[in-house]
Design an enzyme around this catalytic site. Structure first.
Site, PDB file in Angstrom:
ATOM      1  NE  ARG A  84      61.356  -4.338-107.395  1.00 22.47           N
ATOM      2  CZ  ARG A  84      60.249  -3.748-107.562  1.00 22.47           C
ATOM      3  NH1 ARG A  84      59.713  -3.005-108.531  1.00 22.47           N
ATOM      4  NH2 ARG A  84      59.443  -3.772-106.486  1.00 22.47           N
ATOM      5  NE  ARG A  93      61.178  -0.138-104.871  1.00 23.89           N
ATOM      6  CZ  ARG A  93      60.094   0.383-104.198  1.00 23.89           C
ATOM      7  NH1 ARG A  93      59.173   0.987-105.019  1.00 23.89           N
ATOM      8  NH2 ARG A  93      59.792   0.550-102.863  1.00 23.89           N
ATOM      9  CG  ASP A  96      58.231   0.350-108.362  1.00 26.44           C
ATOM     10  OD1 ASP A  96      57.736  -0.790-108.857  1.00 26.44           O
ATOM     11  OD2 ASP A  96      57.647   1.160-107.642  1.00 26.44           O
ATOM     12  CG  ASP A  98      54.185   1.281-109.317  1.00 24.34           C
ATOM     13  OD1 ASP A  98      54.299   0.069-109.315  1.00 24.34           O
ATOM     14  OD2 ASP A  98      54.472   2.025-108.546  1.00 24.34           O
TER      15      ASP A  98
END
Length: 165
Positions: A84, A93, A96, A98
């Site tokens: 990334r 991307r 990812d 989160d």
């Protein structure tokens, strides 16, 4: 002390489903992190910058002895290990991750806001999360994941990926 946390995972470059699976595999490596539940994979329309491939998304529940900022750093390391590069907000991307929620509480620091500020508005987060944490009470909205999901519009689209084996 053990904390429970939720992590959202997404990808829309390369082989997105494999990228998500690899991220889950890497979450199993640190001894301070134990993956205790995971959702199915979902395809979702991009949010923000629309001119890009659909995403593959999933969520996991973990138990961890790490504090929230240390966990965030561990997540960033996994993203870097998978290639990334942070270029543009809401752009394509490779991976990812989160940090969505941590220990059922609100956290507001310069490095971190939890629960994730967009969590309650994202079908691609709530739908997978509802598979194993539908009764989780969002600490800011004071609503369960199931209730938040019912209140969202149907768009952008999110659909479960049927696994074949």
């Amino acid at each position: 002390m053990q904390y429970k946390a939720f992590i959202g995972i997404g990808s829309n470059l390369g082989t997105p489903a494999e990228n998500c699976e690899q991220a889950i595999h890497l979450l199993h490596i640190p001894p301070e992190i134990e993956v205790v539940a995971r959702s199915s994979l979902y395809e979702s329309e991009p949010v923000g910058k629309i001119e890009q491939n659909w995403f593959v998304n999933t969520t996991v529940a973990i138990k961890t002895s790490l504090g929230p900022e240390a966990l965030l750093n561990a997540i960033f390391k996994i993203e870097r290990d998978l290639g990334r590069k942070r270029r543009e907000k809401w752009g394509p991307r490779i991976i990812d991750l989160d940090l969505l929620a941590f220990g059922g509480r609100g956290i507001y620091s310069p490095a971190l806001t939890l629960p994730h500020p967009e969590m309650a508005k994202r079908r691609f987060v709530l739908l997978p999360l509802s598979e194993f944490a539908g009764d989780y009470m969002h600490p800011v909205e004071n609503k369960t994941i199931h209730t938040l999901l019912k209140e969202l519009p149907e768009s952008p689209q999110v659909r479960k990926i049927l696994q074949t084996s």
